[in-house]
Design an enzyme around this catalytic site. Structure first.
Site, PDB file in Angstrom:
ATOM      1  N   SER A  44      10.400 -23.514 -11.657  1.00 27.28           N
ATOM      2  CA  SER A  44      10.364 -22.178 -11.057  1.00 27.28           C
ATOM      3  C   SER A  44      10.008 -21.119 -12.106  1.00 27.28           C
ATOM      4  O   SER A  44       9.187 -20.227 -11.859  1.00 27.28           O
ATOM      5  CB  SER A  44      11.736 -21.819 -10.477  1.00 27.28           C
ATOM      6  OG  SER A  44      12.006 -22.616  -9.359  1.00 27.28           O
TER       7      SER A  44
ATOM      8  N   ARG B 203       6.476 -18.613 -12.680  1.00 32.80           N
ATOM      9  CA  ARG B 203       6.616 -17.149 -12.789  1.00 32.80           C
ATOM     10  C   ARG B 203       6.095 -16.642 -14.123  1.00 32.80           C
ATOM     11  O   ARG B 203       5.497 -15.566 -14.190  1.00 32.80           O
ATOM     12  CB  ARG B 203       8.084 -16.767 -12.587  1.00 32.80           C
ATOM     13  CG  ARG B 203       8.509 -16.912 -11.103  1.00 32.80           C
ATOM     14  CD  ARG B 203       9.983 -17.113 -10.982  1.00 32.80           C
ATOM     15  NE  ARG B 203      10.473 -17.056  -9.608  1.00 32.80           N
ATOM     16  CZ  ARG B 203      10.487 -18.078  -8.745  1.00 32.80           C
ATOM     17  NH1 ARG B 203       9.983 -19.251  -9.084  1.00 32.80           N
ATOM     18  NH2 ARG B 203      10.984 -17.925  -7.534  1.00 32.80           N
TER      19      ARG B 203
ATOM     20  N   ASP C 276      17.222 -27.845  -3.936  1.00 37.55           N
ATOM     21  CA  ASP C 276      16.344 -28.956  -4.322  1.00 37.55           C
ATOM     22  C   ASP C 276      17.121 -30.208  -4.722  1.00 37.55           C
ATOM     23  O   ASP C 276      16.524 -31.242  -5.012  1.00 37.55           O
ATOM     24  CB  ASP C 276      15.449 -28.524  -5.493  1.00 37.55           C
ATOM     25  CG  ASP C 276      14.454 -27.463  -5.051  1.00 37.55           C
ATOM     26  OD1 ASP C 276      14.114 -27.411  -3.857  1.00 37.55           O
ATOM     27  OD2 ASP C 276      14.015 -26.668  -5.911  1.00 37.55           O
TER      28      ASP C 276
ATOM     29  N   LYS D 162      10.594 -28.928   3.287  1.00 33.41           N
ATOM     30  CA  LYS D 162      10.297 -29.049   1.855  1.00 33.41           C
ATOM     31  C   LYS D 162       9.037 -29.907   1.664  1.00 33.41           C
ATOM     32  O   LYS D 162       8.261 -30.066   2.594  1.00 33.41           O
ATOM     33  CB  LYS D 162      11.517 -29.630   1.129  1.00 33.41           C
ATOM     34  CG  LYS D 162      12.707 -28.671   1.137  1.00 33.41           C
ATOM     35  CD  LYS D 162      12.380 -27.410   0.359  1.00 33.41           C
ATOM     36  CE  LYS D 162      13.476 -26.386   0.415  1.00 33.41           C
ATOM     37  NZ  LYS D 162      13.099 -25.109  -0.181  1.00 33.41           N
TER      38      LYS D 162
HETATM   39  C1  S3P Z   1      11.642 -22.163  -5.359  1.00 31.59           C
HETATM   40  C2  S3P Z   1      12.401 -21.845  -4.262  1.00 31.59           C
HETATM   41  C3  S3P Z   1      12.933 -22.856  -3.325  1.00 31.59           C
HETATM   42  C4  S3P Z   1      12.861 -24.257  -3.900  1.00 31.59           C
HETATM   43  C5  S3P Z   1      11.554 -24.535  -4.568  1.00 31.59           C
HETATM   44  C6  S3P Z   1      11.332 -23.555  -5.716  1.00 31.59           C
HETATM   45  C7  S3P Z   1      11.165 -21.079  -6.236  1.00 31.59           C
HETATM   46  O1  S3P Z   1      12.160 -22.830  -2.141  1.00 31.59           O
HETATM   47  O2  S3P Z   1      13.102 -25.219  -2.895  1.00 31.59           O
HETATM   48  O3  S3P Z   1      11.507 -25.848  -5.082  1.00 31.59           O
HETATM   49  O4  S3P Z   1      10.703 -21.370  -7.363  1.00 31.59           O
HETATM   50  O5  S3P Z   1      11.227 -19.914  -5.816  1.00 31.59           O
HETATM   51  P1  S3P Z   1      12.526 -21.850  -0.902  1.00 31.59           P
HETATM   52  O6  S3P Z   1      12.250 -20.475  -1.315  1.00 31.59           O
HETATM   53  O7  S3P Z   1      11.621 -22.312   0.207  1.00 31.59           O
HETATM   54  O8  S3P Z   1      13.970 -22.126  -0.605  1.00 31.59           O
END
Ligand code: S3P
Length: 442
Positions: free
Chosen positions: A23, A27, A320, A347
């Protein structure tokens, strides 16, 4: 497709690092590409999902390359992206897709986006609906699915938006769109979700205010036409990746492993709490701060696990981690109930069904009860002895390989490639601490 087979092993031992947080890596590239100057990123996750984001940003005008152990990102400044010459293919990455749609929604660009069959099946309307209110237009398949064409708004409109499902991706898409929008954009979430976007935007100089609400939600306000200045970003190890060797050590008798430098953002650390609720020996030490994110070392020791009732309020901080938490539940004594996990259906694959069906195929009694998953633990090694179809889902692949490490008979997965979207080197790392995961022919 290359298959992998995981056999039961004796003890797992070692001190390991896991790859950088996925994540935060997405970003760092996106926000670095929107800043003025050169951003140096250390610890970037070099996995397919993140490399797709890098390629996409390059095609939009940013310069991104690796130099020594760091990645350098030369940004175009807020609003500086250009229309790419070709379709952007984001592979398997939902985060790349949803965050980029946000980033581009308020820029004068036309962009064609697509992905693999998993990404093309995932709903994009959760971001295209609010981004349309900001002035962007989207032509996609039903439910706003990819492939789709985005036309960014030339006169973006600030909005106030209450995110209907707990989703850091939706929240982040709006915050990134707000960068090139005049005035104040406001996002409210009913349950707090991972806040890496807010943290990183602040460290690049954006004015972001976060107001917690008494019921656990948050109101986030961001000032538009932000001036972002390049800065250094140090990415910690991904807690979602640490979960796989960690849970493996809990399950394989005689094991003790330490995973170092793991991101411990409280909005990501729900699995560790859940494992502790199940009686697991998980010790968090050496807590420190690394570039705005808390990190720690985590020791996982084998021991007896007990089923637990995990509330829906835990879901955003371990969204996750349900596949691997379900594997822990399969070994526990007694029943585990994961409440309110309907989001797992959208997912990388339908993880809700993949967990229930996959555990069933391994001889574990697991069932759906409305939006809950209920697992009757075996109180020891489950039978195993099956092949799991991973359906382009890296976490399903890794979770069932972990089950095979301590099951009565080996477990195979039909597609090793999926693992590369988030955890390159997974097999080598697991075998390095004592695992026995090997390629199988056919
Ligand atoms: C993420 C948010 C989550 C997560 C994904 C990564 C992110 O998804 O499941 O693997 O980096 O913002 P959702 O926003 O759909 O919950």
């Amino acid at each position: 497709m290359s298959k992998l087979c995981s056999q039961s092993v004796t003890a797992l031992q070692g001190h390991i690092d896991v790859p950088g947080d996925k994540s935060i890596s997405h970003r760092a590239l996106m926000i670095g590409a929107s800043a003025v100057g050169e951003t140096r990123v250390s610890g970037l996750l070099e996995a397919d999902d993140v490399l797709r984001t890098a390629d996409a940003l390059r095609s939009l005008g940013a310069r991104i390359y690796k130099s020594g152990n760091s990645w350098l990102v030369n940004g175009v400044g807020v609003g500086g992206f250009r229309t790419p010459e070709d379709v952007i293919d984001l592979g398997n990455s939902g985060t790349a897709a949803r965050l980029l749609l946000g980033l581009l929604a308020t820029q004068d660009v036309t962009v064609h986006l697509t992905g693999d069959s998993s990404l093309r099946s995932r709903p994009m309307n959760r971001v295209t609906v609010p981004l349309s209110r900001m002035g962007a237009t989207f032509d996609g398949r039903d439910g706003g699915r990819m492939p789709l064409i985005l036309r960014g708004s030339v006169e973006p409109i600030p909005i106030e938006y209450d995110v209907p499902v707990p989703s850091a991706q939706v929240k982040s898409a709006i915050l990134l769109a707000a960068l090139n929008t005049p005035g104040r954009t406001i996002v409210t979430e009913r349950e707090a979700t991972r806040d890496h976007t807010e943290n990183m935007l602040r460290s690049f100089g954006a004015a972001v205010d976060v107001f917690p609400s008494p019921d656990g939600g948050r109101r986030i306000e961001i000032e538009g036409f932000a001036e972002l200045t390049a800065t250094d970003v140090a990415i910690p190890g991904d807690p979602s990746s640490a979960a796989f060797p960690g849970v493996a050590a809990l399950l394989v008798p005689g094991s003790e492993i330490v995973v170092e430098n793991v991101g411990m953002n409280p909005l990501r650390a729900g699995l560790f709490e859940t494992l502790q609720d199940m009686g697991a020996d998980v010790e968090i030490s050496n807590q420190r701060d690394a570039a705005g994110e808390p990190v720690a070392d985590i020791t996982f020791r084998h021991g007896k696990l007990t089923g637990a009732d995990i509330p829906a309020s835990r879901a955003p901080s371990m969204i996750d981690e349900y596949p691997i938490a379900a594997i822990a539940a399969a070994f526990a004594s007694g029943e585990t109930r994961f409440r309110g996990v309907a989001e797992l259906r959208v997912k990388e694959s339908d993880r809700f069904s993949a967990i229930v069906d996959g555990l069933g195929a391994c001889g574990v009694a697991a069932r759906a009860d409305g939006d809950d998953i209920v697992i009757q633990g075996c109180g020891g090694p489950p039978p195993g002895g099956t092949e799991i179809a991973v359906n382009l889902d890296h976490r399903i692949a890794m979770a069932f390989l972990v089950l095979g490490m301590a099951a009565a008979t080996p477990v195979s997965i039909d597609d090793a490639a999926a693992i590369g979207t988030s955890f390159p080197g997974f097999v080598e790392l697991m075998n390095g601490i004592g695992g026995n995961i090997a390629k199988v022919d056919g």
